[in-house]
Design a protein around this motif. Structure first.
Motif, PDB file in Angstrom:
ATOM      1  N   MET A   1       0.869  -1.154  -0.055  1.00  0.00           N
ATOM      2  CA  MET A   1      -0.102   0.027   0.019  1.00  0.00           C
ATOM      3  C   MET A   1       0.934   1.416   0.044  1.00  0.00           C
ATOM      4  O   MET A   1       0.539   2.041  -0.466  1.00  0.00           O
TER       5      MET A   1
ATOM      6  N   GLU B   1     -12.807  -1.501   1.454  1.00  0.00           N
ATOM      7  CA  GLU B   1     -12.442  -0.426   2.794  1.00  0.00           C
ATOM      8  C   GLU B   1     -11.262   0.331   2.285  1.00  0.00           C
ATOM      9  O   GLU B   1     -11.241   1.483   2.239  1.00  0.00           O
ATOM     10  N   GLN B   2     -10.276  -0.256   1.788  1.00  0.00           N
ATOM     11  CA  GLN B   2      -8.919   0.163   1.735  1.00  0.00           C
ATOM     12  C   GLN B   2      -9.002   1.008   0.368  1.00  0.00           C
ATOM     13  O   GLN B   2      -8.513   2.163   0.141  1.00  0.00           O
ATOM     14  N   LYS B   3      -9.706   0.400  -0.826  1.00  0.00           N
ATOM     15  CA  LYS B   3      -9.799   1.324  -2.030  1.00  0.00           C
ATOM     16  C   LYS B   3     -10.794   2.616  -1.616  1.00  0.00           C
ATOM     17  O   LYS B   3     -10.623   3.645  -2.237  1.00  0.00           O
TER      18      LYS B   3
ATOM     19  N   GLU C   1     -11.104   3.995   1.228  1.00  0.00           N
ATOM     20  CA  GLU C   1     -10.070   5.211   1.978  1.00  0.00           C
ATOM     21  C   GLU C   1      -9.062   5.777   0.921  1.00  0.00           C
ATOM     22  O   GLU C   1      -8.788   6.925   0.988  1.00  0.00           O
ATOM     23  N   PHE C   2      -8.554   5.184   0.056  1.00  0.00           N
ATOM     24  CA  PHE C   2      -7.613   5.481  -1.004  1.00  0.00           C
ATOM     25  C   PHE C   2      -8.155   6.580  -1.763  1.00  0.00           C
ATOM     26  O   PHE C   2      -7.573   7.684  -2.052  1.00  0.00           O
TER      27      PHE C   2
ATOM     28  N   MET D   1      -6.069  -4.703  -2.581  1.00  0.00           N
ATOM     29  CA  MET D   1      -6.822  -3.577  -2.001  1.00  0.00           C
ATOM     30  C   MET D   1      -8.286  -4.292  -1.605  1.00  0.00           C
ATOM     31  O   MET D   1      -8.862  -4.644  -2.415  1.00  0.00           O
TER      32      MET D   1
END
Length: 143
Positions: free
Chosen positions: A2, A69-71, A73-74, A66
């Motif tokens: 990440m 959730e990571q996507k 936030e990203f 990803m």
């Protein structure tokens, strides 16, 4: 992984030519049309939508790690960074025009260049590299 992705995108966004492409669900549009679509989202002030399109079109190996959730936030973080850079530093985008779309002879890679004019009068050419896999075009984030 990440951290590498965040670093690459930060450089790609405004320190180096922005890397935008097409692929996934947008693969049928072709590199130039998808790039213009993403830039026009930024021009319209739709930074999250533009970043979502950008991320959705990364090479599968670059975004497979990803989570949803990571996507999310990203996209939010980099959309905010893009908005600050474009709006605060440059007053927004006045126009985006296609300069060139160069597809390699083998049809498996491409380079698209757009000319961006910002509202403060600054102008920049931005180039993006693409690769074609399984019939779809994807961002080649490994310059």
């Amino acid at each position: 992984m990440m951290k590498k992705i965040f670093t690459m995108i930060a450089l790609a966004m405004f320190l180096a030519p922005m890397v935008i492409s097409c692929g996934g669900g947008a693969g049928s549009l072709g590199p130039a049309k998808t790039e213009l679509k993403i830039w026009n989202e930024f021009k319209a002030g739709n930074y999250e939508k533009g970043m979502t399109l950008w991320i959705d079109n990364l090479l599968p190996k670059e975004n497979k790690e990803m989570t949803a959730e990571q996507k999310k936030e990203f996209v939010k973080a980099f959309a905010q960074k893009a908005e600050e850079e474009v709006q605060t530093k440059n007053g927004g985008i006045k126009s985006v025009d296609l300069v060139s779309e160069e597809i390699a002879e083998d049809g498996l890679s491409a380079k698209v260049t757009v000319h961006v004019v910002f509202n403060n009068g600054t102008e920049e050419d931005k180039s993006s590299k693409y690769v074609k896999q399984d019939g779809n075009w994807y961002i080649d984030n490994n310059k």
